[in-house]
Write an enzyme that holds these catalytic residues in place. Structure first.
Site, PDB file in Angstrom:
ATOM      1  N   ALA A  11       0.855  -1.195   0.000  1.00 57.55           N
ATOM      2  CA  ALA A  11       0.000   0.000   0.000  1.00 57.55           C
ATOM      3  C   ALA A  11       0.888   1.241   0.000  1.00 57.55           C
ATOM      4  CB  ALA A  11      -0.873  -0.014   1.240  1.00 57.55           C
TER       5      ALA A  11
ATOM      6  N   GLY B  80       0.666  -5.079   1.028  1.00 54.75           N
ATOM      7  CA  GLY B  80      -0.447  -5.166   0.093  1.00 54.75           C
ATOM      8  C   GLY B  80      -0.037  -5.811  -1.224  1.00 54.75           C
TER       9      GLY B  80
ATOM     10  N   GLU C 138      -0.313  -9.379  -0.604  1.00 54.31           N
ATOM     11  CA  GLU C 138      -1.742  -9.696  -0.446  1.00 54.31           C
ATOM     12  C   GLU C 138      -2.436  -9.746  -1.812  1.00 54.31           C
ATOM     13  OE1 GLU C 138      -2.037  -6.544   2.669  1.00 54.31           O
ATOM     14  OE2 GLU C 138      -3.300  -8.031   3.649  1.00 54.31           O
TER      15      GLU C 138
ATOM     16  N   GLU D  37       3.743  -5.152   7.498  1.00 56.40           N
ATOM     17  CA  GLU D  37       2.840  -4.138   8.060  1.00 56.40           C
ATOM     18  C   GLU D  37       3.069  -3.915   9.551  1.00 56.40           C
ATOM     19  OE1 GLU D  37       2.035  -6.362   5.809  1.00 56.40           O
ATOM     20  OE2 GLU D  37       0.476  -5.645   4.461  1.00 56.40           O
TER      21      GLU D  37
HETATM   22  C1  LIG Z   1      12.158  -3.183  -0.361  1.00 58.04           C
HETATM   23  C2  LIG Z   1      11.527  -1.896  -0.846  1.00 58.04           C
HETATM   24  C3  LIG Z   1      10.227  -2.161  -1.544  1.00 58.04           C
HETATM   25  C4  LIG Z   1      12.503  -1.243  -1.846  1.00 58.04           C
HETATM   26  O1  LIG Z   1      13.710  -0.940  -1.181  1.00 58.04           O
HETATM   27  P1  LIG Z   1      14.787   0.031  -1.840  1.00 58.04           P
HETATM   28  O2  LIG Z   1      15.013  -0.381  -3.241  1.00 58.04           O
HETATM   29  O3  LIG Z   1      15.948   0.068  -0.914  1.00 58.04           O
HETATM   30  O4  LIG Z   1      14.113   1.451  -1.930  1.00 58.04           O
HETATM   31  P2  LIG Z   1      13.649   2.411  -0.778  1.00 58.04           P
HETATM   32  O5  LIG Z   1      14.664   3.472  -0.594  1.00 58.04           O
HETATM   33  O6  LIG Z   1      13.248   1.678   0.424  1.00 58.04           O
HETATM   34  O7  LIG Z   1      12.334   3.018  -1.396  1.00 58.04           O
HETATM   35  C5  LIG Z   1      12.393   3.835  -2.554  1.00 58.04           C
HETATM   36  C6  LIG Z   1      11.389   4.951  -2.396  1.00 58.04           C
HETATM   37  O8  LIG Z   1      10.080   4.378  -2.380  1.00 58.04           O
HETATM   38  C7  LIG Z   1       9.388   4.777  -1.209  1.00 58.04           C
HETATM   39  N1  LIG Z   1       8.520   3.658  -0.797  1.00 58.04           N
HETATM   40  C8  LIG Z   1       8.864   2.394  -0.652  1.00 58.04           C
HETATM   41  N2  LIG Z   1       7.805   1.640  -0.325  1.00 58.04           N
HETATM   42  C9  LIG Z   1       6.767   2.493  -0.275  1.00 58.04           C
HETATM   43  C10 LIG Z   1       5.387   2.323   0.014  1.00 58.04           C
HETATM   44  N3  LIG Z   1       4.877   1.112   0.318  1.00 58.04           N
HETATM   45  N4  LIG Z   1       4.605   3.397  -0.006  1.00 58.04           N
HETATM   46  C11 LIG Z   1       5.104   4.617  -0.304  1.00 58.04           C
HETATM   47  N5  LIG Z   1       6.405   4.833  -0.586  1.00 58.04           N
HETATM   48  C12 LIG Z   1       7.208   3.782  -0.580  1.00 58.04           C
HETATM   49  C13 LIG Z   1      10.491   5.057  -0.208  1.00 58.04           C
HETATM   50  O9  LIG Z   1      10.030   5.934   0.794  1.00 58.04           O
HETATM   51  C14 LIG Z   1      11.545   5.681  -1.083  1.00 58.04           C
HETATM   52  O10 LIG Z   1      11.185   7.010  -1.338  1.00 58.04           O
HETATM   53  P3  LIG Z   1      11.978   8.198  -0.613  1.00 58.04           P
HETATM   54  O11 LIG Z   1      13.410   7.932  -0.850  1.00 58.04           O
HETATM   55  O12 LIG Z   1      11.604   8.062   0.831  1.00 58.04           O
HETATM   56  O13 LIG Z   1      11.435   9.408  -1.230  1.00 58.04           O
HETATM   57  C15 LIG Z   1      11.354  -0.945   0.337  1.00 58.04           C
HETATM   58  O14 LIG Z   1      11.027   0.323  -0.152  1.00 58.04           O
HETATM   59  C16 LIG Z   1      10.304  -1.347   1.300  1.00 58.04           C
HETATM   60  O15 LIG Z   1      10.549  -2.184   2.137  1.00 58.04           O
HETATM   61  N6  LIG Z   1       9.129  -0.723   1.210  1.00 58.04           N
HETATM   62  C17 LIG Z   1       8.056  -0.826   2.173  1.00 58.04           C
HETATM   63  C18 LIG Z   1       7.412  -2.163   2.164  1.00 58.04           C
HETATM   64  C19 LIG Z   1       6.264  -2.158   3.125  1.00 58.04           C
HETATM   65  O16 LIG Z   1       6.418  -1.936   4.301  1.00 58.04           O
HETATM   66  N7  LIG Z   1       5.086  -2.428   2.608  1.00 58.04           N
HETATM   67  C20 LIG Z   1       3.882  -2.462   3.376  1.00 58.04           C
HETATM   68  C21 LIG Z   1       3.123  -1.216   3.197  1.00 58.04           C
HETATM   69  S1  LIG Z   1       1.662  -1.165   4.187  1.00 58.04           S
HETATM   70  C22 LIG Z   1       0.617  -2.184   3.372  1.00 58.04           C
HETATM   71  O17 LIG Z   1       0.933  -2.684   2.336  1.00 58.04           O
HETATM   72  C23 LIG Z   1      -0.671  -2.386   4.016  1.00 58.04           C
HETATM   73  C24 LIG Z   1      -1.595  -3.137   3.435  1.00 58.04           C
HETATM   74  C25 LIG Z   1      -2.845  -3.384   4.156  1.00 58.04           C
HETATM   75  C26 LIG Z   1      -3.958  -2.731   3.502  1.00 58.04           C
HETATM   76  C27 LIG Z   1      -4.151  -1.430   4.077  1.00 58.04           C
HETATM   77  C28 LIG Z   1      -5.388  -0.885   3.521  1.00 58.04           C
HETATM   78  C29 LIG Z   1      -5.748   0.325   4.246  1.00 58.04           C
HETATM   79  C30 LIG Z   1      -7.039   0.065   4.926  1.00 58.04           C
HETATM   80  C31 LIG Z   1      -7.386   1.167   5.784  1.00 58.04           C
HETATM   81  C32 LIG Z   1      -8.343   0.722   6.820  1.00 58.04           C
HETATM   82  C33 LIG Z   1      -8.546   1.844   7.721  1.00 58.04           C
HETATM   83  C34 LIG Z   1      -9.662   1.649   8.619  1.00 58.04           C
HETATM   84  C35 LIG Z   1     -10.076   2.980   9.077  1.00 58.04           C
HETATM   85  C36 LIG Z   1     -11.408   2.918   9.648  1.00 58.04           C
HETATM   86  C37 LIG Z   1     -11.968   4.267   9.891  1.00 58.04           C
HETATM   87  O18 LIG Z   1     -11.377   5.273   9.540  1.00 58.04           O
HETATM   88  O19 LIG Z   1     -13.035   4.299  10.447  1.00 58.04           O
END
Ligand SMILES: CC(C)(COP(=O)(O)OP(=O)(O)OC[C@H]1O[C@@H](n2cnc3c(N)ncnc32)[C@H](O)[C@@H]1OP(=O)(O)O)[C@@H](O)C(=O)NCCC(=O)NCCSC(=O)/C=C/CCCCCCCCCCCCC(=O)O
Length: 719
Positions: A61, A100, A103, A123
């Site tokens: 996500a 995500g 997922e 997450e």
């Molecule tokens: C391994 C990586 C993927 C890559 O690593 P690397 O090549 O070293 O590069 P990085 O330097 O890490 O990243 C490059 C730039 O990309 C940005 N980045 C990376 N990942 C993300 C991301 N997921 N989102 C945004 N940006 C991202 C990073 O910041 C770098 O940019 P910058 O240099 O900072 O400018 C590595 O990047 C990595 O590990 N990434 C993260 C992986 C991760 O943790 N993924 C999980 C994300 S959370 C998720 O997926 C959740 C899913 C569940 C569904 C959620 C749905 C929401 C539902 C809401 C419900 C709310 C209820 C509310 C009720 C109410 O309000 O009433």
């Protein structure tokens, strides 16, 4: 944000196009929803492949969207539509499928991974849980126990492990996309129902309750107050005990609590802060974007004590050839044995071969003449380090970088004894250096941008979070630690016990309290530094009363403890008693309590009841206050730098974001008011005087942390 093509006549190829990691932003989710609908409707299309552009399947996500109002199609129904459709969908996983992203792949009917790909549900490290069906589909795919492990730790899994666990169906060294397209053609016509994970039962061991209880107990202990790991266990429990839809409902309920929590905000802040600290800049205008590191292939480490050994192991583990130097054959042999043993032990744990071939040992400094970068790691003594630097300056090639591993000595003073001060930088490793993730790179006043870039880059190669800091006593981390330790000692004087102070800090989330940490580090380390600073020992000003030094309140308690021969874990006696010398099990020591009582009587101190709130406020607000001073002095470039130093170097709980983020969460006006309160109660402690920056921020309405830089007394950091 999702490209649609038809390949091989009947396969719809959907490519996520949101570089760099194809995060599932609103636009990507819309793109997937539209293209999947199109493929399902097109009679020519018999199967689908989903992949990501630029060799990355999907980083999950879009974390940046979590702070904004939700828009675009939600993930859960989007993934359900893929799974429920009557055309087979294959995920072609290259690079990474995280959160995500995985997922989404679990909603597909088949998964093909490249051998270098990694998958996981991280997450929990963002204060969340996998709420796009991950807590329900993964256990149904791989079984309860492995799913609990992956979801509660958030660990990344290699393609090979993913294959063993059954997360992916095939792994290839060739193109995962090509194989997926071929695969998608082959599976047309095969029954789809068994491939729909939501229809399966979770494979469970006979004693499900036992497993869940045991896991919950372990997770609670590890979580140190973090809520997300506990919610993850509860969600996975639902996969084992409830039908799929009820499990999904539970997943959503648990996510709703986590999603708006301060812990989730703190952990997501840490995610971006960790990346932000890699983008350094200097007041000269040089920055990480315009300063190239010089390639380094030959590295030397001088001194094979605890730090030198750890640094050598870290370098070898990163695949670098290392020349390790000691002063005499005996020391060299001891160092050699220890380093080899550490490398073998590490390799054994990873089921790998130790790279002993990368190690070279010598007692001859002349062998350094071809080395590109030298890390001096001798004893923390300025005179000794100066002597080593003088020698290095004459034997090493003229353009070799000279780095000093020091926890607080003046890098400029060392640079001044060399003929190349611009090539001198500090590299403050944290013990054990092959384990701890933090590296403070210390910019001396004459360090060149190239030297800084090279040290920062080397840190990255070692897998460290490298933070650039300015040169002052203790740099950022240890400078802030001083008022923290000082307050802890004062609390003992006033009536606390080591276990009361440590208990409060551990309840806050530190892995160990300040006194256990001091016992672990060795009490003689600080004792020696205090002696050198004239705070104890023969150089104390004889006019100073016992509890005052250099014009301010001073607690001689730690000196008195050392004088009793209590040096910490190493000899089995410190602030606590240990089972044996070198033992790790701390028990409260009645003789320390008696010693404290006698001390208070001797100095006419009436002990008072001290509660945990006072411990946390006095210790942590004093530390935070010094953080504000480091920012204002330009020694730390930004609050993120301080926070990452504390999270990665000092055990600050990640779910509290780091000291500066925590100050913002508590509320700057409250931090200020409490510091003013304690300063009034202890006028002889200057560290409790609120820093001018904190006052300015509060006077300006307490802006959010990302605006603090605008209030620094120097427009640019001093770095
Ligand atoms: C391994 C990586 C993927 C890559 O690593 P690397 O090549 O070293 O590069 P990085 O330097 O890490 O990243 C490059 C730039 O990309 C940005 N980045 C990376 N990942 C993300 C991301 N997921 N989102 C945004 N940006 C991202 C990073 O910041 C770098 O940019 P910058 O240099 O900072 O400018 C590595 O990047 C990595 O590990 N990434 C993260 C992986 C991760 O943790 N993924 C999980 C994300 S959370 C998720 O997926 C959740 C899913 C569940 C569904 C959620 C749905 C929401 C539902 C809401 C419900 C709310 C209820 C509310 C009720 C109410 O309000 O009433």
């Amino acid at each position: 944000m999702a490209r649609y093509e038809q390949v091989q006549g009947t396969v719809a190829l959907i490519t996520l196009t949101n570089p760099p990691v194809n995060a599932l932003s609103a636009a990507v989710r819309l793109g997937i929803t539209e293209t999947v609908t199109r493929a399902l409707r097109d009679p020519e299309v018999k199967s689908m492949v989903i992949c990501g552009e630029n060799g990355v399947f999907c980083g999950g996500a879009d974390i940046r969207e979590f702070a904004k109002p939700m828009s675009g199609p939600p993930l859960v129904p989007m993934i359900a539509a893929i799974e429920e459709g009557e055309k087979p969908v294959v995920a072609a996983i290259e690079g990474a499928a995280f959160g995500g992203g995985l997922e989404l792949a679990l909603g597909c009917h088949y998964r093909i991974a490249h051998s270098k790909a990694r998958v996981g549900l991280p997450e929990v490290t963002l204060g969340l849980l996998p709420a796009a069906g991950g807590t329900q589909r993964l256990p149904r795919l791989i079984g309860l126990a492995p799913a609990l492990d992956l979801i509660t730790t958030g660990r990344h899994v290699t393609a090979q492990e993913a294959l063993k666990l059954g997360i992916v169906d095939q792994v290839t060294d060739q193109s995962a996309l090509d194989l997926a397209i071929q695969f998608a053609q082959q599976v047309v016509g095969q029954p789809l129902l068994p491939r729909k994970l939501s229809t399966r039962q979770t494979p469970c061991p006979p004693d499900v309750d036992g497993l869940l209880e045991e896991t919950m107990a372990q997770v609670k202990q590890r979580a140190r107050g973090a809520m997300a790991p506990i919610a993850c266990v509860q969600a996975v429990r639902a996969a084992a005990t409830l039908p799929y839809q009820a499990g999904m409902q539970k997943e959503q309920e648990l996510m709703a609590t986590l999603f708006h929590s301060s812990q989730a905000r703190a952990m997501q802040y840490c995610f971006f802060a960790q990346r932000a600290v890699g983008r350094w800049s200097l007041s000269s205008g040089a920055h990480s974007g315009n300063s190239k590191p010089r390639p380094v292939s030959k590295v030397a480490v001088i001194g094979l004590g605890t730090m030198g050994r750890g640094i050598t192991v870290a370098l070898v583990k990163a695949g670098m050839s290392v020349l390790a130097v000691e002063t005499n054959k005996k020391q060299l042999e001891i160092g050699k044995q220890m380093v080899s043993a550490m490398l073998k032990h590490d390799a054994q744990k990873r089921n790998a071969t130790p790279r002993l071939d990368l190690l070279h040992f010598t007692i001859d400094l002349l062998e350094l003449k071809n080395t590109d970068l030298i890390i001096e790691a001798v004893f923390e003594d300025m005179a000794l380090k100066k002597q080593v630097f003088k020698e290095l300056s004459s034997v090493c090639k003229a353009d070799a970088f000279l780095c000093t591993n020091t926890s607080g000595l003046d890098v400029d003073e060392l640079a001044a004894v060399t003929k190349r001060p611009e090539l001198v930088v500090g590299m403050h490793f944290f013990a054990p250096a092959h384990v701890m993730k933090l590296l403070e790179v210390v910019h001396g006043s004459r360090s060149s941008p190239e030297a800084v870039a090279t040290a920062m880059h080397l840190g990255k190669r070692l897998g460290k979070v490298s933070v650039l800091v300015g040169n002052c006593a203790g740099f950022v981390g240890n400078r802030m630690l001083k008022p923290y330790l000082e307050q802890a000692n004062f609390l003992l004087e006033e009536g606390a016990t080591p276990e009361l102070v440590d208990g409060a800090l551990e309840e806050f989330g530190f892995p160990m309290g300040v006194f256990k940490m001091s016992d672990l580090s060795g009490l003689d380390v600080g004792w020696r530094i205090r002696k050198e600073a004239g705070l104890t020992g023969p150089n104390v000003d004889p006019r100073d009363p016992p509890r005052r030094r250099q014009g301010r309140r001073y607690s001689p308690l730690p000196d008195l403890v050392c004088e009793q021969g209590r040096l910490g874990q190493k000899n089995g006696r410190g602030w606590y008693l240990y089972d044996k010398p070198g033992g790790r099990v701390a028990t409260p020591d009645p003789s320390i309590h008696k010693f404290l009582e006698e001390y208070r009587i001797k100095h006419g101190i009436s002990p008072r009841q001290i509660d945990r709130q006072e411990v946390v406020e006095r210790c942590l607000f004093a530390l935070i206050n010094e953080g504000f001073r480091s920012l204002d002095d330009g020694i730390a470039a930004g609050p993120e730098d301080i926070d990452m130093i504390y999270v990665f170097g000092y055990g600050w709980p990640r779910h509290r974001g780091g000291p500066m983020f925590y100050a913002g969460m508590v509320g700057l006006p409250r931090v200020l008011t409490r510091l003013e309160h304690y300063r009034q109660a202890h006028p002889e402690v200057p560290h409790l005087e609120p820093s001018p920056l904190l006052r300015r921020l509060v006077a300006s309405g307490s802006p959010p942390i990302n605006k603090w830089r605008d209030f620094l007394q120097r427009p640019h950091s001093q770095l």
